[in-house]
Design a protein around this motif. Structure first.
Motif, PDB file in Angstrom:
ATOM      1  N   ARG A  38       0.830  -1.204   0.000  1.00 52.92           N
ATOM      2  CA  ARG A  38       0.000   0.000   0.000  1.00 52.92           C
ATOM      3  C   ARG A  38       0.869   1.260   0.000  1.00 52.92           C
ATOM      4  NH1 ARG A  38      -3.095  -1.546   3.541  1.00 52.92           N
ATOM      5  NH2 ARG A  38      -2.034  -0.702   5.386  1.00 52.92           N
ATOM      6  N   GLU A  39       1.913   1.248   0.832  1.00 52.81           N
ATOM      7  CA  GLU A  39       2.811   2.409   0.852  1.00 52.81           C
ATOM      8  C   GLU A  39       3.527   2.558  -0.480  1.00 52.81           C
ATOM      9  OE1 GLU A  39       6.577   4.288   3.379  1.00 52.81           O
ATOM     10  OE2 GLU A  39       5.768   2.312   3.909  1.00 52.81           O
ATOM     11  N   LEU A  40       3.903   1.434  -1.080  1.00 48.65           N
ATOM     12  CA  LEU A  40       4.574   1.490  -2.377  1.00 48.65           C
ATOM     13  C   LEU A  40       3.666   2.112  -3.431  1.00 48.65           C
ATOM     14  CD1 LEU A  40       7.085   0.770  -4.016  1.00 48.65           C
ATOM     15  CD2 LEU A  40       6.098  -1.505  -4.413  1.00 48.65           C
ATOM     16  N   ARG A  41       2.373   1.707  -3.413  1.00 52.03           N
ATOM     17  CA  ARG A  41       1.428   2.312  -4.359  1.00 52.03           C
ATOM     18  C   ARG A  41       1.277   3.808  -4.100  1.00 52.03           C
ATOM     19  NH1 ARG A  41      -1.576  -2.397  -3.204  1.00 52.03           N
ATOM     20  NH2 ARG A  41      -2.888  -1.188  -1.771  1.00 52.03           N
ATOM     21  N   ASP A  42       1.172   4.167  -2.819  1.00 48.17           N
ATOM     22  CA  ASP A  42       1.008   5.578  -2.473  1.00 48.17           C
ATOM     23  C   ASP A  42       2.233   6.396  -2.892  1.00 48.17           C
ATOM     24  OD1 ASP A  42      -1.431   4.949  -1.414  1.00 48.17           O
ATOM     25  OD2 ASP A  42      -0.736   4.911   0.679  1.00 48.17           O
ATOM     26  N   ALA A  44       4.412   5.612  -5.235  1.00 46.05           N
ATOM     27  CA  ALA A  44       4.475   5.674  -6.700  1.00 46.05           C
ATOM     28  C   ALA A  44       3.489   6.706  -7.237  1.00 46.05           C
ATOM     29  CB  ALA A  44       4.186   4.292  -7.290  1.00 46.05           C
ATOM     30  N   THR A  45       2.286   6.726  -6.653  1.00 43.56           N
ATOM     31  CA  THR A  45       1.285   7.716  -7.081  1.00 43.56           C
ATOM     32  C   THR A  45       1.774   9.134  -6.809  1.00 43.56           C
ATOM     33  OG1 THR A  45      -0.522   6.158  -6.664  1.00 43.56           O
ATOM     34  CG2 THR A  45      -1.081   8.502  -6.763  1.00 43.56           C
ATOM     35  N   GLU A  46       2.339   9.340  -5.619  1.00 36.18           N
ATOM     36  CA  GLU A  46       2.860  10.657  -5.265  1.00 36.18           C
ATOM     37  C   GLU A  46       4.026  11.046  -6.175  1.00 36.18           C
ATOM     38  OE1 GLU A  46       3.396  14.247  -3.031  1.00 36.18           O
ATOM     39  OE2 GLU A  46       1.740  12.878  -3.466  1.00 36.18           O
ATOM     40  N   ARG A  47       4.884  10.067  -6.496  1.00 36.47           N
ATOM     41  CA  ARG A  47       6.017  10.363  -7.378  1.00 36.47           C
ATOM     42  C   ARG A  47       5.531  10.804  -8.756  1.00 36.47           C
ATOM     43  NH1 ARG A  47       7.952   7.599 -11.249  1.00 36.47           N
ATOM     44  NH2 ARG A  47       6.950   5.657 -10.579  1.00 36.47           N
ATOM     45  N   ARG A  48       4.530  10.111  -9.301  1.00 33.12           N
ATOM     46  CA  ARG A  48       4.001  10.496 -10.615  1.00 33.12           C
ATOM     47  C   ARG A  48       3.336  11.874 -10.561  1.00 33.12           C
ATOM     48  NH1 ARG A  48       2.825   4.893 -10.617  1.00 33.12           N
ATOM     49  NH2 ARG A  48       0.723   5.277  -9.799  1.00 33.12           N
ATOM     50  N   ARG A  49       2.634  12.130  -9.462  1.00 35.84           N
ATOM     51  CA  ARG A  49       2.016  13.454  -9.314  1.00 35.84           C
ATOM     52  C   ARG A  49       3.084  14.542  -9.258  1.00 35.84           C
ATOM     53  NH1 ARG A  49       0.552  17.082  -5.483  1.00 35.84           N
ATOM     54  NH2 ARG A  49       1.645  15.909  -3.862  1.00 35.84           N
ATOM     55  N   LEU A  50       4.167  14.260  -8.539  1.00 32.78           N
ATOM     56  CA  LEU A  50       5.256  15.234  -8.451  1.00 32.78           C
ATOM     57  C   LEU A  50       5.943  15.421  -9.798  1.00 32.78           C
ATOM     58  CD1 LEU A  50       6.833  14.256  -5.015  1.00 32.78           C
ATOM     59  CD2 LEU A  50       5.666  16.397  -5.566  1.00 32.78           C
ATOM     60  N   ALA A 206      13.201  23.560  -7.486  1.00 34.35           N
ATOM     61  CA  ALA A 206      14.186  22.879  -6.640  1.00 34.35           C
ATOM     62  C   ALA A 206      13.495  22.038  -5.564  1.00 34.35           C
ATOM     63  CB  ALA A 206      15.115  23.908  -6.003  1.00 34.35           C
ATOM     64  N   GLU A 207      12.442  22.591  -4.964  1.00 31.57           N
ATOM     65  CA  GLU A 207      11.707  21.850  -3.934  1.00 31.57           C
ATOM     66  C   GLU A 207      11.063  20.593  -4.511  1.00 31.57           C
ATOM     67  OE1 GLU A 207       7.813  22.382  -0.993  1.00 31.57           O
ATOM     68  OE2 GLU A 207       8.500  24.043  -2.250  1.00 31.57           O
ATOM     69  N   LEU A 208      10.432  20.728  -5.685  1.00 27.66           N
ATOM     70  CA  LEU A 208       9.789  19.570  -6.313  1.00 27.66           C
ATOM     71  C   LEU A 208      10.819  18.530  -6.738  1.00 27.66           C
ATOM     72  CD1 LEU A 208       7.082  21.398  -8.444  1.00 27.66           C
ATOM     73  CD2 LEU A 208       6.691  19.962  -6.432  1.00 27.66           C
ATOM     74  N   GLU A 209      11.967  18.978  -7.197  1.00 26.55           N
ATOM     75  CA  GLU A 209      13.036  18.042  -7.552  1.00 26.55           C
ATOM     76  C   GLU A 209      13.450  17.220  -6.331  1.00 26.55           C
ATOM     77  OE1 GLU A 209      14.446  17.180 -10.262  1.00 26.55           O
ATOM     78  OE2 GLU A 209      14.076  18.729 -11.766  1.00 26.55           O
ATOM     79  N   GLN A 210      13.604  17.887  -5.189  1.00 29.15           N
ATOM     80  CA  GLN A 210      14.014  17.187  -3.979  1.00 29.15           C
ATOM     81  C   GLN A 210      12.940  16.209  -3.513  1.00 29.15           C
ATOM     82  OE1 GLN A 210      17.072  17.333  -2.380  1.00 29.15           O
ATOM     83  NE2 GLN A 210      16.163  15.550  -1.369  1.00 29.15           N
ATOM     84  N   ARG A 211      11.682  16.647  -3.526  1.00 29.98           N
ATOM     85  CA  ARG A 211      10.593  15.764  -3.097  1.00 29.98           C
ATOM     86  C   ARG A 211      10.461  14.566  -4.035  1.00 29.98           C
ATOM     87  NH1 ARG A 211       5.365  19.360  -2.336  1.00 29.98           N
ATOM     88  NH2 ARG A 211       4.493  17.289  -1.884  1.00 29.98           N
ATOM     89  N   HIS A 212      10.630  14.801  -5.328  1.00 26.54           N
ATOM     90  CA  HIS A 212      10.560  13.704  -6.287  1.00 26.54           C
ATOM     91  C   HIS A 212      11.690  12.712  -6.048  1.00 26.54           C
ATOM     92  CE1 HIS A 212      11.323  11.701 -10.187  1.00 26.54           C
ATOM     93  NE2 HIS A 212      10.000  11.692 -10.279  1.00 26.54           N
ATOM     94  N   ARG A 216      11.313   8.781  -5.064  1.00 29.96           N
ATOM     95  CA  ARG A 216      11.945   7.749  -5.896  1.00 29.96           C
ATOM     96  C   ARG A 216      12.825   6.835  -5.045  1.00 29.96           C
ATOM     97  NH1 ARG A 216      14.998  10.853  -9.258  1.00 29.96           N
ATOM     98  NH2 ARG A 216      16.707  10.642  -7.751  1.00 29.96           N
ATOM     99  N   ASP A 217      13.604   7.447  -4.143  1.00 32.86           N
ATOM    100  CA  ASP A 217      14.458   6.638  -3.266  1.00 32.86           C
ATOM    101  C   ASP A 217      13.615   5.739  -2.366  1.00 32.86           C
ATOM    102  OD1 ASP A 217      16.610   7.905  -4.405  1.00 32.86           O
ATOM    103  OD2 ASP A 217      16.909   9.319  -2.741  1.00 32.86           O
ATOM    104  N   ARG A 218      12.513   6.285  -1.839  1.00 29.29           N
ATOM    105  CA  ARG A 218      11.647   5.482  -0.975  1.00 29.29           C
ATOM    106  C   ARG A 218      11.006   4.349  -1.760  1.00 29.29           C
ATOM    107  NH1 ARG A 218      11.026   3.128   3.679  1.00 29.29           N
ATOM    108  NH2 ARG A 218       8.836   2.906   4.344  1.00 29.29           N
ATOM    109  N   GLU A 219      10.602   4.641  -2.990  1.00 26.11           N
ATOM    110  CA  GLU A 219       9.995   3.613  -3.837  1.00 26.11           C
ATOM    111  C   GLU A 219      10.995   2.498  -4.121  1.00 26.11           C
ATOM    112  OE1 GLU A 219       7.445   3.413  -8.035  1.00 26.11           O
ATOM    113  OE2 GLU A 219       8.582   5.205  -7.489  1.00 26.11           O
TER     114      GLU A 219
END
Length: 224
Positions: A38-42, A44-50, A206-212, A216-219
């Motif tokens: 579930r966390e992986l899906r979340d 991945a979804t957040e990464r695509r949104r970012l 820059a902020e979005l790059e860092q969050r993305h 990605r690392d968490r995924e």
């Protein structure tokens, strides 16, 4: 035989006691697996949104860069026109000084001619009485002085006209310079605002790059 029965009974009891523990461990493992999925899906979804937001922010930043560049070019052109105007005014000022000197010289010469003509005119009658043979010479001298007076007067009018035209050109350049001064101030304010906006957009990217990168690392970590 009794010992064997006791051992078997103990084994049965142990198995009976261990079964619920194993089942609980299995359920816990499945629950953790579901949570990871579930966390992986979340993530991945957040990464695509970012990724989408990052792309939009990057395009907005490029547009801001273009606006800053255009405003900088406009400001440079205005400052160049102002510099040209200052140079033109300096040249006109030098020309004005030269014309004023020539005008003063022409007026001085005209004043001298007028005084000389006046002197000749005052003495013409006396010369007529004293020397009839000098009357023609006096008249010719007077006519020559009058001719010079007309020449000087015409030259003075020409110089005055040129100075008047020079005044008109100076006024036009001064008005243009004032308009350019106002335009430069507006362009400076606009450029400062665009640079501030550009800085904000760069910070957002820059902020979005860092969050993305974090997502990605968490995924990747969850997918191992």
């Amino acid at each position: 035989m009794a010992a064997l029965r006791i051992a078997l009974a103990a084994a049965v009891v142990a198995l009976a006691l261990a079964a619920p523990v194993a089942a609980q461990q299995q359920r816990d493992a499945e629950r953790r697996l579901q949570e990871v999925r579930r966390e992986l899906r979340d993530v991945a979804t957040e990464r695509r949104r970012l990724e989408g937001r990052r792309g939009s922010a990057a395009r907005a930043l490029r547009a801001a860069d273009e606006r800053v560049a255009a405003a900088s070019d406009a400001l440079r052109r205005t400052e160049s026109e102002l510099a040209d105007g200052e140079l033109a005014l300096a040249e006109l000022a030098a020309r004005r000084g030269e014309l004023q000197q020539r005008l003063a010289a022409q007026r001085s010469e005209l004043a001298q001619l007028l005084r000389a003509a006046h002197a000749i005119g005052d003495h013409a009658a006396l010369k007529l009485l004293l020397a009839q043979d000098r009357v023609g010479e006096a008249n010719r001298a007077l006519a020559y002085h009058r001719y010079l007076q007309r020449q000087r007067a015409r030259r003075i009018r020409d110089l005055a006209t040129e100075l008047s035209e020079l005044d008109a050109v100076e006024r036009e350049i001064a008005e243009r310079r004032e308009a350019l001064d106002q335009a430069r101030e507006r362009q400076r304010r606009q450029l400062a605002e665009l640079e501030r906006e550009r800085g904000q957009r760069a910070g957002t990217v820059a902020e979005l790059e860092q969050r993305h990168a974090d997502r990605r690392d968490r995924e990747n970590a969850l997918g191992r």
